[in-house]
Write a protein that holds these residues in place. Structure first.
Motif, PDB file in Angstrom:
ATOM      1  N   GLU A  51       4.756   2.363  -2.654  1.00  9.47           N
ATOM      2  CA  GLU A  51       5.414   3.583  -3.113  1.00  9.47           C
ATOM      3  C   GLU A  51       5.660   4.580  -1.981  1.00  9.47           C
ATOM      4  N   THR A  52       4.900   4.435  -0.887  1.00  9.60           N
ATOM      5  CA  THR A  52       5.118   5.339   0.240  1.00  9.60           C
ATOM      6  C   THR A  52       6.410   5.027   0.968  1.00  9.60           C
ATOM      7  N   VAL A  53       6.778   3.761   1.015  1.00  5.50           N
ATOM      8  CA  VAL A  53       7.956   3.333   1.777  1.00  5.50           C
ATOM      9  C   VAL A  53       9.226   3.403   0.936  1.00  5.50           C
ATOM     10  N   LYS A  54       9.112   3.134  -0.353  1.00  2.00           N
ATOM     11  CA  LYS A  54      10.288   2.994  -1.212  1.00  2.00           C
ATOM     12  C   LYS A  54      11.193   4.226  -1.218  1.00  2.00           C
ATOM     13  N   MET A 111       6.639  -2.655   8.110  1.00  2.00           N
ATOM     14  CA  MET A 111       6.330  -4.086   8.098  1.00  2.00           C
ATOM     15  C   MET A 111       4.993  -4.359   7.405  1.00  2.00           C
ATOM     16  N   LEU A 112       3.988  -3.529   7.717  1.00  2.00           N
ATOM     17  CA  LEU A 112       2.672  -3.733   7.106  1.00  2.00           C
ATOM     18  C   LEU A 112       2.722  -3.521   5.599  1.00  2.00           C
ATOM     19  N   LEU A 113       3.462  -2.499   5.164  1.00  5.72           N
ATOM     20  CA  LEU A 113       3.540  -2.211   3.736  1.00  5.72           C
ATOM     21  C   LEU A 113       4.427  -3.205   3.004  1.00  5.72           C
ATOM     22  N   THR A 114       5.325  -3.861   3.730  1.00  2.00           N
ATOM     23  CA  THR A 114       6.218  -4.834   3.103  1.00  2.00           C
ATOM     24  C   THR A 114       5.560  -6.210   3.008  1.00  2.00           C
ATOM     25  N   ILE A 138       2.403   5.593   6.850  1.00  2.00           N
ATOM     26  CA  ILE A 138       3.630   5.217   7.542  1.00  2.00           C
ATOM     27  C   ILE A 138       3.386   5.001   9.026  1.00  2.00           C
ATOM     28  N   PHE A 139       2.591   5.864   9.654  1.00  4.82           N
ATOM     29  CA  PHE A 139       2.382   5.777  11.093  1.00  4.82           C
ATOM     30  C   PHE A 139       1.021   5.221  11.467  1.00  4.82           C
ATOM     31  N   ASN A 140       0.039   5.290  10.583  1.00  5.16           N
ATOM     32  CA  ASN A 140      -1.328   4.898  10.934  1.00  5.16           C
ATOM     33  C   ASN A 140      -1.979   4.095   9.813  1.00  5.16           C
ATOM     34  N   THR A 141      -2.995   3.324  10.208  1.00  2.95           N
ATOM     35  CA  THR A 141      -3.907   2.688   9.262  1.00  2.95           C
ATOM     36  C   THR A 141      -5.283   3.302   9.448  1.00  2.95           C
TER      37      THR A 141
END
Length: 267
Positions: A51-54, A111-114, A138-141
């Motif tokens: 949901e953060t990327v969408k 890429m990580l979230l996808t 988005i920028f960090n884990t």
């Protein structure tokens, strides 16, 4: 007045079709863009995109198509759009160069979230740090280490290195090594290790506990002990086995050696 009226009528006759066509193009274009974004949204929902990327992806596609539509309509009026496109491209390039590091981390976050090599709650090793994934931004884990420290790792670092997902399969083997003295009984030591493993509530009973002599070291006979547990119980099993085996070896009078040197004096 007659002169201005004639000029107005002439301009109206000349530009009315263009204005009408531009309005139709805008209406139809916005309708098509809305349909495209709706289809993209359904596709992202079906693929369980985070949901953060969408919202970002949807707005990026929508804005890009709308800018392209406005350039197309401007060209219909005879406006020279090449210079605007060049300026827009130069601005985008400059912004991209200034933010190339952040954009790289952002692309890695997408890429990580996808592809989801790990999710929140997984025990992972990223950039040499081991911990439970607390958040994927988005920028960090963000990792939470076993000693309750919060580690923030840039996503670009994560995707450029090896990702070790310790708990990704649901069950994990806890590899440990324990040593006994050379004078001790191997079979008795194996029996004590098995008893301790059987007494651990987190050790899975559906899989056998591997107990092998792995090495005849300088000062000890080393056992490779490999029980299985649920991923979230990794540290519970690890600490339980170390503490209880020390007590078990002490009760059985089995020596746990430490580095030492025997000196023989000859007269």
């Amino acid at each position: 007045m007659q002169k201005y009226t004639d000029q107005f009528l002439s301009m109206a006759v000349e530009y009315a079709p263009k204005i009408l066509l531009a309005l139709i193009t805008l209406i139809v274009g916005f309708w098509i863009i809305k349909k495209i974004t709706n289809i993209l949204e359904k596709t992202l929902d079906n693929r369980n995109v985070d949901e953060t990327v969408k919202p970002f992806l949807l707005s990026l596609v929508s804005i890009g198509l709308k800018v392209l539509l406005l350039f197309t309509v401007a060209g219909m009026f005879g406006v020279e759009t090449a210079s605007f496109i060049a300026i827009f491209g130069a601005m985008a390039f400059a912004i991209g160069m200034a933010l190339q590091g952040s954009l790289g981390h952002f692309a890695s976050g997408v890429m990580l979230l996808t592809f989801k090599p790990y999710v929140v709650g997984d025990l992972v090793e990223l950039g040499g740090k081991v911990g439970v994934v607390e958040a994927i931004q988005i920028f960090n884990t963000i990792l939470l280490t076993p000693d309750n420290k919060k580690v923030i790792i840039p996503n670009g670092v994560v995707t450029s290195d090896v990702i070790l997902n310790i708990s990704g399969q649901g069950e994990i083997r806890v590899d440990m090594t324990f040593g006994i003295g050379y004078a001790e009984d191997i079979d008795q030591a194996r029996k004590v290790i098995q008893q301790v493993a059987d007494s651990c509530p987190q050790v899975l009973t559906t899989k056998p506990v591997d107990i092998f002599v792995s090495e005849l070291a300088d000062s000890s006979v080393n056992f490779a002990v490999r029980p299985w547990a649920k991923s979230e119980h990794y540290w519970d099993v690890y600490f339980f086995m170390h503490e209880q085996l020390k007590k078990g070896f002490d009760n059985a009078k089995i020596e746990i050696p430490f580095p030492q040197r025997t000196v023989h004096l000859q007269k």
